[in-house]
Design a protein around this motif. Structure first.
Motif, PDB file in Angstrom:
ATOM      1  N   VAL A 288       0.852  -1.198   0.000  1.00 30.97           N
ATOM      2  CA  VAL A 288       0.000   0.000   0.000  1.00 30.97           C
ATOM      3  C   VAL A 288       0.887   1.247   0.000  1.00 30.97           C
ATOM      4  O   VAL A 288       1.703   1.448   0.895  1.00 30.97           O
ATOM      5  CB  VAL A 288      -0.931   0.010   1.232  1.00 30.97           C
ATOM      6  N   THR A 289       0.729   2.052  -1.044  1.00 30.68           N
ATOM      7  CA  THR A 289       1.522   3.273  -1.170  1.00 30.68           C
ATOM      8  C   THR A 289       0.930   4.354  -0.267  1.00 30.68           C
ATOM      9  O   THR A 289      -0.262   4.663  -0.372  1.00 30.68           O
ATOM     10  CB  THR A 289       1.504   3.760  -2.634  1.00 30.68           C
ATOM     11  N   PRO A 290       1.746   4.938   0.611  1.00 29.23           N
ATOM     12  CA  PRO A 290       1.206   5.968   1.508  1.00 29.23           C
ATOM     13  C   PRO A 290       0.896   7.265   0.772  1.00 29.23           C
ATOM     14  O   PRO A 290       1.399   7.502  -0.331  1.00 29.23           O
ATOM     15  CB  PRO A 290       2.328   6.176   2.537  1.00 29.23           C
TER      16      PRO A 290
ATOM     17  N   ILE B 214       4.962  -1.694   4.271  1.00 30.16           N
ATOM     18  CA  ILE B 214       6.409  -1.486   4.351  1.00 30.16           C
ATOM     19  C   ILE B 214       6.813  -0.043   4.041  1.00 30.16           C
ATOM     20  O   ILE B 214       7.783   0.479   4.593  1.00 30.16           O
ATOM     21  CB  ILE B 214       7.148  -2.482   3.421  1.00 30.16           C
ATOM     22  N   GLU B 215       6.053   0.641   3.173  1.00 35.28           N
ATOM     23  CA  GLU B 215       6.436   2.010   2.785  1.00 35.28           C
ATOM     24  C   GLU B 215       5.960   3.071   3.775  1.00 35.28           C
ATOM     25  O   GLU B 215       6.380   4.219   3.685  1.00 35.28           O
ATOM     26  CB  GLU B 215       5.916   2.335   1.377  1.00 35.28           C
TER      27      GLU B 215
ATOM     28  N   ASN C 254       8.027   8.329  -1.686  1.00 39.04           N
ATOM     29  CA  ASN C 254       8.483   6.944  -1.826  1.00 39.04           C
ATOM     30  C   ASN C 254       9.038   6.692  -3.225  1.00 39.04           C
ATOM     31  O   ASN C 254       8.360   6.951  -4.207  1.00 39.04           O
ATOM     32  CB  ASN C 254       7.327   5.975  -1.575  1.00 39.04           C
ATOM     33  N   TYR C 255      10.252   6.213  -3.273  1.00 41.82           N
ATOM     34  CA  TYR C 255      10.835   5.777  -4.541  1.00 41.82           C
ATOM     35  C   TYR C 255      11.002   4.261  -4.479  1.00 41.82           C
ATOM     36  O   TYR C 255      11.537   3.731  -3.503  1.00 41.82           O
ATOM     37  CB  TYR C 255      12.191   6.442  -4.781  1.00 41.82           C
ATOM     38  N   THR C 256      10.578   3.576  -5.535  1.00 42.56           N
ATOM     39  CA  THR C 256      10.629   2.117  -5.553  1.00 42.56           C
ATOM     40  C   THR C 256      12.041   1.604  -5.303  1.00 42.56           C
ATOM     41  O   THR C 256      12.237   0.626  -4.588  1.00 42.56           O
ATOM     42  CB  THR C 256      10.095   1.588  -6.904  1.00 42.56           C
ATOM     43  N   VAL C 257      13.030   2.280  -5.876  1.00 42.78           N
ATOM     44  CA  VAL C 257      14.411   1.818  -5.717  1.00 42.78           C
ATOM     45  C   VAL C 257      14.818   1.802  -4.243  1.00 42.78           C
ATOM     46  O   VAL C 257      15.507   0.874  -3.781  1.00 42.78           O
ATOM     47  CB  VAL C 257      15.388   2.670  -6.570  1.00 42.78           C
TER      48      VAL C 257
ATOM     49  N   TYR D 231      15.744  -1.276   0.913  1.00 42.44           N
ATOM     50  CA  TYR D 231      15.331  -1.530   2.299  1.00 42.44           C
ATOM     51  C   TYR D 231      14.887  -2.992   2.481  1.00 42.44           C
ATOM     52  O   TYR D 231      15.282  -3.665   3.441  1.00 42.44           O
ATOM     53  CB  TYR D 231      14.194  -0.582   2.682  1.00 42.44           C
ATOM     54  N   LEU D 232      14.077  -3.494   1.548  1.00 39.96           N
ATOM     55  CA  LEU D 232      13.568  -4.866   1.644  1.00 39.96           C
ATOM     56  C   LEU D 232      14.705  -5.892   1.533  1.00 39.96           C
ATOM     57  O   LEU D 232      14.707  -6.903   2.231  1.00 39.96           O
ATOM     58  CB  LEU D 232      12.532  -5.119   0.555  1.00 39.96           C
TER      59      LEU D 232
END
Length: 200
Positions: free
Chosen positions: A40-42, A77-78, A85-88, A93-94
């Motif tokens: 879920v994107t904040p 997680i985000e 938030n940047y996917t990279v 982090y993951l």
């Protein structure tokens, strides 16, 4: 040791609908992905709120939608990562948090076409497999720069043209869209009076 393969399906899920579930479940059942995390994107605090529900409400909807699907997992997680938030950065982090997992991206063909605009895209494409599900093509649209990359895997998943935007608008107009949402998702949306009045 073979790493557990996790597909990351990012979205605002505002709200999550059966189209999201059909795609996520197809990826979990018909590819070599062992789980699909619905990330879920904040809400970006720098952007206008519009009709985006609070983060915890959208996460609750994803929890309700994925209950009973062993291979689909809600993820916040985000929520704790720096904005925007940047996917990279999420992937870095993951990788640190779960060294025994291999993370892959799940996206539609429309997102693949604009992938070259993403931050540090080369790092993403070289280090992660990308599972792409089809969207209805418009004849004028060009293929993305990375459409033939060896790490890009086209998946013959069902074409789903349901959109959260359509659902929000329909609810605000008093339409019955219950077939497009999991019963538990509809119950929560209805109980909380979400999307009855839209600001856009």
């Amino acid at each position: 040791m073979t790493k557990k393969k996790i597909g990351l399906f990012f979205g605002t899920f505002n709200p999550i609908h059966i189209g999201h579930l059909v795609i996520a479940n197809h990826m979990a059942e018909f590819t070599d992905l062992q789980e699909v995390w619905m990330v879920v994107t904040p809400h970006n605090p720098l952007k206008k709120k519009s009709s985006l529900l609070e983060d915890h409400h959208r996460l609750e909807l994803v929890y309700r939608a994925t209950e009973g699907y062993d291979k689909l997992k809600p993820s916040d997680i985000e929520f704790g990562l720096p904005q925007p938030n940047y996917t990279v950065k999420t992937l870095v982090y993951l990788k640190e948090k779960y060294p025994d997992y291999e993370f892959c991206l799940i996206m539609g063909e429309d997102n693949l076409r604009s992938l070259h605009k993403w931050k540090n895209v080369e790092m993403i494409v070289e280090n992660h497999n990308i599972y792409v599900y089809p969207r209805i093509d418009k004849p004028t649209e060009k293929k993305g720069r990375y459409s033939e990359h060896p790490n890009v895997k086209k998946v013959d998943a069902p074409i789903m043209e349901i959109s959260s935007t359509f659902i929000r608008k329909a609810i605000s107009e008093g339409k019955n869209i219950r077939p497009l949402l999991q019963p538990e998702v509809w119950e929560y949306v209805d109980l909380m009076n979400f999307y009855r009045e839209l600001s856009n």
